[in-house]
Design a protein around this motif. Sequence first.
Motif, PDB file in Angstrom:
ATOM      1  N   LYS A  48       0.144   8.718   0.354  1.00 45.28           N
ATOM      2  CA  LYS A  48      -0.823   9.145   1.366  1.00 45.28           C
ATOM      3  C   LYS A  48      -0.844   8.145   2.515  1.00 45.28           C
ATOM      4  O   LYS A  48      -0.515   6.975   2.314  1.00 45.28           O
ATOM      5  CB  LYS A  48      -2.214   9.303   0.770  1.00 45.28           C
ATOM      6  N   PRO A  49      -1.251   8.577   3.685  1.00 48.76           N
ATOM      7  CA  PRO A  49      -1.339   9.976   4.097  1.00 48.76           C
ATOM      8  C   PRO A  49       0.055  10.532   4.369  1.00 48.76           C
ATOM      9  O   PRO A  49       0.968   9.793   4.720  1.00 48.76           O
ATOM     10  CB  PRO A  49      -2.154   9.896   5.388  1.00 48.76           C
ATOM     11  N   LEU A  50       0.201  11.836   4.199  1.00 50.48           N
ATOM     12  CA  LEU A  50       1.468  12.490   4.515  1.00 50.48           C
ATOM     13  C   LEU A  50       1.582  12.624   6.033  1.00 50.48           C
ATOM     14  O   LEU A  50       0.636  13.069   6.692  1.00 50.48           O
ATOM     15  CB  LEU A  50       1.530  13.869   3.845  1.00 50.48           C
ATOM     16  N   GLN A  76      -4.338  15.219   2.667  1.00 46.69           N
ATOM     17  CA  GLN A  76      -2.937  14.983   3.022  1.00 46.69           C
ATOM     18  C   GLN A  76      -2.369  13.898   2.109  1.00 46.69           C
ATOM     19  O   GLN A  76      -2.162  12.753   2.510  1.00 46.69           O
ATOM     20  CB  GLN A  76      -2.828  14.574   4.495  1.00 46.69           C
ATOM     21  N   GLU A  77      -2.115  14.284   0.865  1.00 51.96           N
ATOM     22  CA  GLU A  77      -1.650  13.330  -0.135  1.00 51.96           C
ATOM     23  C   GLU A  77      -0.921  14.067  -1.246  1.00 51.96           C
ATOM     24  O   GLU A  77      -1.057  15.278  -1.414  1.00 51.96           O
ATOM     25  CB  GLU A  77      -2.823  12.537  -0.721  1.00 51.96           C
ATOM     26  N   LEU A  78      -0.121  13.306  -2.000  1.00 49.21           N
ATOM     27  CA  LEU A  78       0.588  13.820  -3.162  1.00 49.21           C
ATOM     28  C   LEU A  78       0.311  12.871  -4.315  1.00 49.21           C
ATOM     29  O   LEU A  78       0.562  11.666  -4.215  1.00 49.21           O
ATOM     30  CB  LEU A  78       2.086  13.903  -2.888  1.00 49.21           C
ATOM     31  N   CYS A  89       7.909  10.415   5.317  1.00 55.81           N
ATOM     32  CA  CYS A  89       6.847  11.434   5.250  1.00 55.81           C
ATOM     33  C   CYS A  89       5.596  10.965   4.515  1.00 55.81           C
ATOM     34  O   CYS A  89       4.736  11.787   4.200  1.00 55.81           O
ATOM     35  CB  CYS A  89       7.362  12.738   4.632  1.00 55.81           C
ATOM     36  N   PHE A  90       5.457   9.690   4.223  1.00 56.67           N
ATOM     37  CA  PHE A  90       4.200   9.143   3.718  1.00 56.67           C
ATOM     38  C   PHE A  90       4.104   7.699   4.196  1.00 56.67           C
ATOM     39  O   PHE A  90       5.111   7.011   4.364  1.00 56.67           O
ATOM     40  CB  PHE A  90       4.093   9.249   2.192  1.00 56.67           C
TER      41      PHE A  90
END
Length: 539
Positions: free
Chosen positions: A183-185, A138-140, A191-192
Amino acid sequence: MGVVSTVLGFSGFGFGFSAGIVIGYYLFIYFQPTDVKDVKVRPLVEYDSISLDSILPEIPLWVKNPDYDRIDWLNRFLEMMWPYLNKAICRTAEDIAKPIIEENRQKYKLESIEFESLTLGSLPPTVQGMKVYVTEEQELIMEPSLKWAANPNVTVVVKAYGLKASVQIVDLQVFASPRITLKPLVPTFPCFAKILVSLMEKPHVDFGLKLLGADLMAIPGLYRFVQETIKKQVASMYLWPKTLEVPIMDPSKASKKPVGILLVKVLRAQNLRKKDLLGKSDPYVKLKMSDDKLPSKKTTVKRSNLNPEWNEDFKFVVTDPETQALEVNVFDWEQVGKHEKMGMNRILLKELPPDETKVTTLNLLKAMDPNDIQNEKSRGQLTLEVTYKPFKEEDMEKEGIDSADVVEKAPDGTPAGGGLLYVVVHEAQDLEGKHHTNPYAKIIFKGEEKKTKVIKKNRDPRWEDEFEFVCEEPPVNDKLHVEVLSKAPKKGLIHGKENLGYIDISLGDVISNKRINEKYHLIDSKNGQIQIEMQWRTS
């Protein structure tokens, strides 16, 4: 005589000028080199990389490397917003620097250290390209290539012992390739929860430093010393895998981690209204936490009984006691057709005293609308025994520190020696049904069956549905059976539901590793995959 000399002078000038042009032209033709060749025009594809670098030294990364994306829109955005970003960044930097400056001023016994001018100039940074990584967590992750040739004017005035000195930074150049991880989303704006920044290579930093108007970087050896010192200091702090962590919000609150557990005992019901034309009703109770993705929990069905007694226990995980409620619905079981609702009500968690058992009797209602006149009719009562047990503060602080990779503890009430199997069905890819593709996943563990929501007409569904299984002992030798099915459309009288693939997952690795997040190839599917995360939580 004067007229004659004037005429002769003009004539001599005209002759000499004309003769000079003619003689110069013939000399130019005579001495023109004969070995000059025509310029050969070659397409760029015929040049090697070294020749291209010499011809076009500033080729953007998105041209040289296909992994980098072209983001001219971001550069345009920075250009338009830079006058405002410049002021905001300088104001923030000044606020951060003030306490640090004050601390050093007292330490070195200086009279004052002040910013005489602080501006980053009129030239914004340029993003040459950006690389984006796709992971199963759950990361970008983004890797922009930044180039900034700035014209700042940062002047600091230092006063000490009656003397005044000014230090000025000019002509700043920064070339860097940071890795930015969000992170985390979480399902809460923005949203993070955290921003992690690290450098993939040592940055290039160049600037001019003036003291009392003199350029200090002109001193032999000082320029190289400053360059290497800056690179070493920055690399020691932020060169990957070291990171700069910027917290945005509390991850435990953002992702709505468990803060307690609700113990519910369904005792009995009294004076239920008869629903069947022949005989008495067959009541059962469904219980569910509001804002919970998990399916409702059910009691057993009591046949032909309007005053049933159950004495059955249930456990619910609480994430927000201020807004959540326990929703209770009583149904009349029917062997054929839809089960008819006999009444409903709810218990607000904020009205429950912590760590105290409370027996409450609820009047069953037609609807939760207080203005509904149908609620005036008596539909019976339901008696429950409820206990809200919040987690201890020290446990919550530990959970808040933990990252997304750390497994949470099982809630209180988990069987001793056992644990909680936590399953998240994230997504599936490349699903394909013969007649329709309306996928949902079915999880079967030790005879207990749970389902995700149905996503219509989608070959790459994303569910993000969570399930919990309470285990009396570690399921080391057990398997988790996962089926992906396609629900038939309402008009699909000919074609029923279809099986899109299945997988049996051994839980031994989950028990030993505590957490696994992987993609699995579906059996009986051509290219289908499903991503499932599993955690084994113990108290």
